[in-house]
Design a protein around this motif. Structure first.
Motif, PDB file in Angstrom:
ATOM      1  N   PRO A 186       0.786  -1.267   0.355  1.00  0.00           N
ATOM      2  CA  PRO A 186       0.032   0.054  -0.080  1.00  0.00           C
ATOM      3  C   PRO A 186       1.077   1.453  -0.005  1.00  0.00           C
ATOM      4  O   PRO A 186       2.022   1.174   0.606  1.00  0.00           O
ATOM      5  CB  PRO A 186      -0.493  -0.584   1.379  1.00  0.00           C
ATOM      6  CG  PRO A 186      -0.791  -1.111   1.503  1.00  0.00           C
ATOM      7  CD  PRO A 186       0.021  -2.402   1.798  1.00  0.00           C
ATOM      8  N   ARG A 188      -0.024   5.313   0.908  1.00  0.00           N
ATOM      9  CA  ARG A 188      -0.680   6.792   1.535  1.00  0.00           C
ATOM     10  C   ARG A 188      -0.396   7.987   0.769  1.00  0.00           C
ATOM     11  O   ARG A 188       1.018   8.403   0.241  1.00  0.00           O
ATOM     12  CB  ARG A 188      -0.357   6.663   2.872  1.00  0.00           C
ATOM     13  CG  ARG A 188      -1.293   7.565   3.401  1.00  0.00           C
ATOM     14  CD  ARG A 188      -2.873   6.976   3.599  1.00  0.00           C
ATOM     15  NE  ARG A 188      -4.003   7.523   4.174  1.00  0.00           N
ATOM     16  CZ  ARG A 188      -4.820   6.842   4.470  1.00  0.00           C
ATOM     17  NH1 ARG A 188      -5.336   6.325   3.862  1.00  0.00           N
ATOM     18  NH2 ARG A 188      -4.920   8.091   5.144  1.00  0.00           N
ATOM     19  N   THR A 200      -5.483   5.915   0.450  1.00  0.00           N
ATOM     20  CA  THR A 200      -4.468   4.652   0.487  1.00  0.00           C
ATOM     21  C   THR A 200      -4.532   4.363  -1.366  1.00  0.00           C
ATOM     22  O   THR A 200      -5.816   3.576  -1.109  1.00  0.00           O
ATOM     23  CB  THR A 200      -4.606   3.792   1.489  1.00  0.00           C
ATOM     24  OG1 THR A 200      -4.576   4.016   2.385  1.00  0.00           O
ATOM     25  CG2 THR A 200      -3.922   2.517   1.422  1.00  0.00           C
ATOM     26  N   GLN A 202      -4.067   0.987  -2.499  1.00  0.00           N
ATOM     27  CA  GLN A 202      -3.806  -0.891  -2.516  1.00  0.00           C
ATOM     28  C   GLN A 202      -2.908  -1.311  -3.666  1.00  0.00           C
ATOM     29  O   GLN A 202      -2.656  -0.924  -5.121  1.00  0.00           O
ATOM     30  CB  GLN A 202      -4.697  -1.837  -1.977  1.00  0.00           C
ATOM     31  CG  GLN A 202      -5.387  -1.363  -1.031  1.00  0.00           C
ATOM     32  CD  GLN A 202      -5.265  -1.319   0.530  1.00  0.00           C
ATOM     33  OE1 GLN A 202      -4.030  -1.874   0.125  1.00  0.00           O
ATOM     34  NE2 GLN A 202      -5.938  -0.644   1.789  1.00  0.00           N
ATOM     35  N   ASP A 204      -3.452  -4.221  -4.976  1.00  0.00           N
ATOM     36  CA  ASP A 204      -5.000  -4.823  -5.595  1.00  0.00           C
ATOM     37  C   ASP A 204      -4.971  -3.270  -7.611  1.00  0.00           C
ATOM     38  O   ASP A 204      -6.108  -3.339  -8.419  1.00  0.00           O
ATOM     39  CB  ASP A 204      -5.911  -4.818  -6.093  1.00  0.00           C
ATOM     40  CG  ASP A 204      -7.063  -4.487  -4.805  1.00  0.00           C
ATOM     41  OD1 ASP A 204      -6.829  -3.321  -4.595  1.00  0.00           O
ATOM     42  OD2 ASP A 204      -7.708  -5.056  -3.996  1.00  0.00           O
ATOM     43  N   THR A 208      -8.492   3.741  -1.583  1.00  0.00           N
ATOM     44  CA  THR A 208      -9.850   4.091  -0.827  1.00  0.00           C
ATOM     45  C   THR A 208      -9.435   5.071   0.417  1.00  0.00           C
ATOM     46  O   THR A 208      -7.983   5.877   0.385  1.00  0.00           O
ATOM     47  CB  THR A 208      -9.606   2.859  -0.165  1.00  0.00           C
ATOM     48  OG1 THR A 208      -8.762   2.219   1.252  1.00  0.00           O
ATOM     49  CG2 THR A 208     -10.120   1.339  -0.912  1.00  0.00           C
ATOM     50  N   ALA A 214       1.879   1.725   5.322  1.00  0.00           N
ATOM     51  CA  ALA A 214       1.699   2.003   3.933  1.00  0.00           C
ATOM     52  C   ALA A 214       3.468   2.020   3.618  1.00  0.00           C
ATOM     53  O   ALA A 214       4.055   2.543   4.540  1.00  0.00           O
ATOM     54  CB  ALA A 214       1.446   3.547   3.361  1.00  0.00           C
TER      55      ALA A 214
END
Length: 259
Positions: A186, A188, A200, A202, A204, A208, A214
């Motif tokens: 992750p 940030r 954040t 991710q 994938d 979000t 992070a």
């Protein structure tokens, strides 16, 4: 808190009209900061985008696999028009777009997801309001005003929040669609100032507002983000800092190119 998307679009429309009504013929013909497009072409692009929502051109854009090429074609169709004709089209169809946006953003259709060329799928209200606000915001401040030697218009916190909402939605789709083997932890993103926030990213590709650990943190001005994240300038030329795994964060920044 959810930003007021329709209010943001109305505010940007007012700013664009205020600028356009003061332009001379020479200023209309001035090359904008977007390569190959004059200031008049830029306004033609925004007028065409507003009108397209109500015509079969909408299907061409939604189904396109190259949104930039589609935009070029719509501008090419308007190159023989006068500034008054270009501004008239923009004024008329942007007014109708706002009327539609008010209905959609407040109703059950808002969350229906539509494809938008190669950018992915988005809720209808983001396409009508957030995407169009982003278009106005970036073109006026980074393509038109600097080309004319004008100061950028003020940026309201609500408008910036709507612009960032769209940009981060596009970024998430881009990350999910591309293969980035190095995106393994992750990150940030902290955007400071009016309309900013923290997000954040991710592995994938999901983006979000959920906090969490992070590997790297990127901190930048919310007002500068639209300029460097669209590759109008290199992020290194703006106030962007990376903490944590700086190599990882910088690799991410070099990959960001939000259309």
């Amino acid at each position: 808190m959810t930003p007021d998307r329709v209010a943001a679009l109305c505010a940007e429309r007012d700013l664009l009209l205020e600028t356009c009504h003061s332009l001379t013929d020479r200023q209309w013909a001035t090359p904008s900061r977007a390569e190959g497009w004059s200031v008049q072409d830029m306004v033609a692009h925004m007028g065409a985008g507003c009108r397209a929502i109500f015509t079969v051109d909408a299907l061409k854009i939604l189904r396109s696999n190259d949104i930039e090429k589609s935009n070029d074609m719509l501008v090419d169709q308007r190159r023989r028009r006068t500034p008054a004709q270009v501004l008239g089209e923009y004024e008329r169809w942007s007014r109708r777009l706002i009327r539609l946006a008010r209905v959609v953003d407040a109703g059950p259709l808002a969350r229906i997801r539509l494809p938008l060329a190669e950018l992915g799928r988005f809720p209808v209200n983001l396409v009508l309001c957030s995407a169009m606000t982003f278009d106005h915001y970036t073109h006026l401040r980074h393509d038109i005003a600097p080309a004319l030697g004008l100061p950028p218009p003020p940026s309201e916190a609500n408008t910036v929040a709507v612009v960032l909402e769209w940009m981060l939605a596009v970024l998430a789709n881009q990350l999910k669609a591309a293969v980035h083997p190095w995106l393994e932890a992750p990150l940030r993103i902290n955007l400071t100032g009016p309309g900013g926030g923290s997000w954040t990213v991710q592995p994938d590709g999901a983006v979000t507002t959920q906090p969490g650990a992070a590997a790297a943190e990127i901190t930048a001005s919310a007002l500068e983000f639209p300029e460097w994240s669209t590759r109008r300038v290199d992020w290194r030329q703006r106030d962007v800092t990376v903490s944590g795994d700086t190599g990882y964060g910088e690799r991410f920044l070099d990959a960001v190119n939000i259309v």
